[in-house]
Design an enzyme around this catalytic site. Sequence first.
Site, short mmCIF file in Angstrom:
data_model
loop_
_atom_site.label_atom_id
_atom_site.label_comp_id
_atom_site.label_asym_id
_atom_site.label_seq_id
_atom_site.Cartn_x
_atom_site.Cartn_y
_atom_site.Cartn_z
N HIS A 550 0.83 -1.21 0.00
CA HIS A 550 0.00 0.00 0.00
C HIS A 550 0.87 1.26 0.00
CE1 HIS A 550 -3.34 2.53 2.15
NE2 HIS A 550 -3.15 2.91 0.91
N ASN A 746 -6.78 -0.67 -0.65
CA ASN A 746 -7.17 0.38 0.30
C ASN A 746 -8.61 0.27 0.78
OD1 ASN A 746 -6.50 3.11 1.66
ND2 ASN A 746 -8.40 3.51 0.54
#
Length: 892
Positions: A550, A746
């Site tokens: 991420h 996400n």
Amino acid sequence: MMINSHLQKPPSSLPSSLSSPLPVTNTKDGIRATAAEVEARAMMNTITSLAQSNEAVTVKAVVTVKLTAGSIISNLFGLTAPLDLFTDLLGKTFLLELVSAELDPKTGLEKKPIQGYAHKVNKINDEVVYESSFSVPAGFGEVGAVLFENQHHEELYIKTIHLHINGFPDPSPVTVTCDSWAHSKYVNPDKRIFFTTKSYLPSATPSGLKKLRELELQYLRGNGEGERETSDRIYDYDTYNDLGDPDSDDGLARPVLGGKEHPYPRRCRTGRPRTEKDPLSEQRSSSVYVPRDEAFAEVKQVTFAAKTLKSVLHALLPQLEMTLVNPNLGFPYFTAIDSLYNEGVTMPKPNVSGFFQSIIPRLVKSVSNSQDDLLLFETPEIIDRDKFSWFRDEEFSRQTLAGLNPFSIQLVTEWPLKSKLDPEIYGPPESLITTELVEKEVRGCMTVKEAMKRKKMFILDYHDLLLPYVSKVREIEGTTLYGSRTLFFLTREETLRPIAIELTRPPIGDKPQWKQVFTPTWDATGCWLWRIAKAHVCAHDAGYHQLVVHWLRTHCCTEPYIIAANRQLSAMHPIYRLLLPHFRYTMEINALARESLINAGGIIESSFSPAKYSIELSSAAYDKFWRFDMEALPADLIRRGMAVEDPTAEHGLKLTIKDYPFANDGLILWDAIKEWVSDYVKHYYPDPALVENDQELQAWWTEVRTKGHADKKDEPWWPVLKTQENLTQVLTTIIWVTAGHHAAVNFGQYMYGGYFPNRPTIARTNMPTEDPSEEFYQNFLKRPESALLMCFPSQIQATKIMAVLDVLSNHSPDEEYLGEIMESSWAENPVIKATFERFNGNLKKLEGIIDERNTDTNLKNRVGAGVIPYELLKPFSKPGVTGMGVPYSISI
């Protein structure tokens, strides 16, 4: 006076053969063209009338200013408010200058701009309209830019300038898309430049605009000196030397990331002073500089999530720490975890009444007739559907293919498993996951040799990445770490079954290397050891997901693309206009991360297993694994052995696991993006020589490599931009990372991590079998549930992370989804408009395909009792925590 120019560069462009934009209309669903292609051609004639006119022409300019909370307060209560009011009364709010795209044929110099002041005429909701009239002399030529000077003492946000040539209202005005903060002339005397929406490659720039094009870029690059001011629009590079705070506490010192010792992408330079104790580190500040047009906090609701995150970090979490005083206190029972969703955590109210309810009503409820607030979490979908799913091996395996981190699972291609680390330091490299153990666990259905040949064995391998940090992390109280390997076997149903977990501790002091393999068993002790081993692996995967998959691979690695684009690609460049929607808001959210999330002592360090080594570990991953060419989805799948090239297969790839929801949906999204980008590139670069000879484009890509990713600049795998295909691949990769990749990792964070036993971010205790005391082991045997709860995050760690994940997973009311809203300059170009509409249609088809797949009971990794359907790559979404939706950019 030097004129500098940065607009929030409008996102797309017209081909050089077209002279003007299509009219656009703001609608609820986005910016849409209001004329068909036939009307567009007619409108071209309208606009060229200004260029060809033999008589003076009256042009009316209409400027739209968007009011923000800050500007309203300044206008009402600021010290300079009376002066600005007087300026408005005089009708001289803005000075506008129309710039001809042509040189004067007599002198060979730029023509003198036509000046006019704009005065306020109307206010509609949060927008104020100003007008100005110009008498444009015969032969002035086409307007190529507008110079803009703000006569107020405070900055204002300029949305658009419309130039009405054929009377007012003109059905076909020239549109200048600004979307930019205009500084006061009293702060900076340099005028702003806003180019029209017509795009030009550098070689085709009209002669009257060449100097402005270069002046703009010179200003945006700056000179690399001095501390940046809030109003600056300068883009430059620096290392991550601002995460530590050694002047406050020696324990908060952190190494500089970026350079030979700790390779890392670069971030935006702020120019803050160096710390007193460490001349290599930069002082921290209450707010982190980003170029002014990257800070949209007041302009759009899309940054509501960013503002909410800021409120959670700066207000809610300190209140939580006051409530949960003991930072090491764990959850005594699983029912105590359940109470977070039905009883909540009582907290003292902040000084401002209703503060939390106004910004985070989903999280904080007001308690009537009380001095307290209630932090009450929504029930995450994973336990709402099946309360015990997190406990099951099937779900543990399924999430490697259809969960929050589908980027780590890989095919086993070498046997036996063996570490590549130095055995003198880390101990014997051979794995204890042996051939005999594997064949026993698969019940003799095939040999390891046959399983390898048939591509049946897969692995989560965090062994060599984590092992060098184990001894350092174990010096920190309240956390622990292992190197880990988790082996899976592919069943006939295309599902994975975990068959072994190996945890390794290197030699520490006088203790030799310790390693043990845990397997699913049929006895109580072995069963609980397996569950605790899974908790450790989940913590490793959660950390790798957050720190590498991420943060590093999307947020961090994208910032250099943005900085280089602003420094090297003009506002008029079609490639900038293609990329702009994918870059919005990213630098601001990254600055917030440096301020409160990844900083020394921040949320990440306090709640993830590697603790203060968390971001340093992401640097190690960047050094070992990151390659730009492997960030493309097809290349990533091939690299991990999850696909092979096959020209006869759909997408040109054959998946190793047919039911791999992330890859199944992701490849359709990748193809749709690539088709859109390819058509766009071919429109502006019909000849490959145009790509190779585009000086701005080549400078951008060179700077991405040599400055933005300077520690990798000499790697041989960097693509070279010589053809349309090269450029298409590079742009598709960047867009995939900012849109598809980021969405996949996400927006499911609360759905999967909101119930932290499913994805604990930290493992706080060692395995009960690693050098245990007699008392510790007996306690484990008497109450194994307590051992698992002790391993999980503490109460404060869990609630802090849950609150942050809730905000990170949220779509704001006017989220900008990939392919949904047509950028104004795309709509104004008939060719690009048609191409975009085809892209939009492909994304809508993807939505239908995903819905259909999620009803196919043969696809057991996305359909089943209590199983969360895989929707993370569905392009569009309603607001809130939905577990779907692919925004254009990394905005949270």
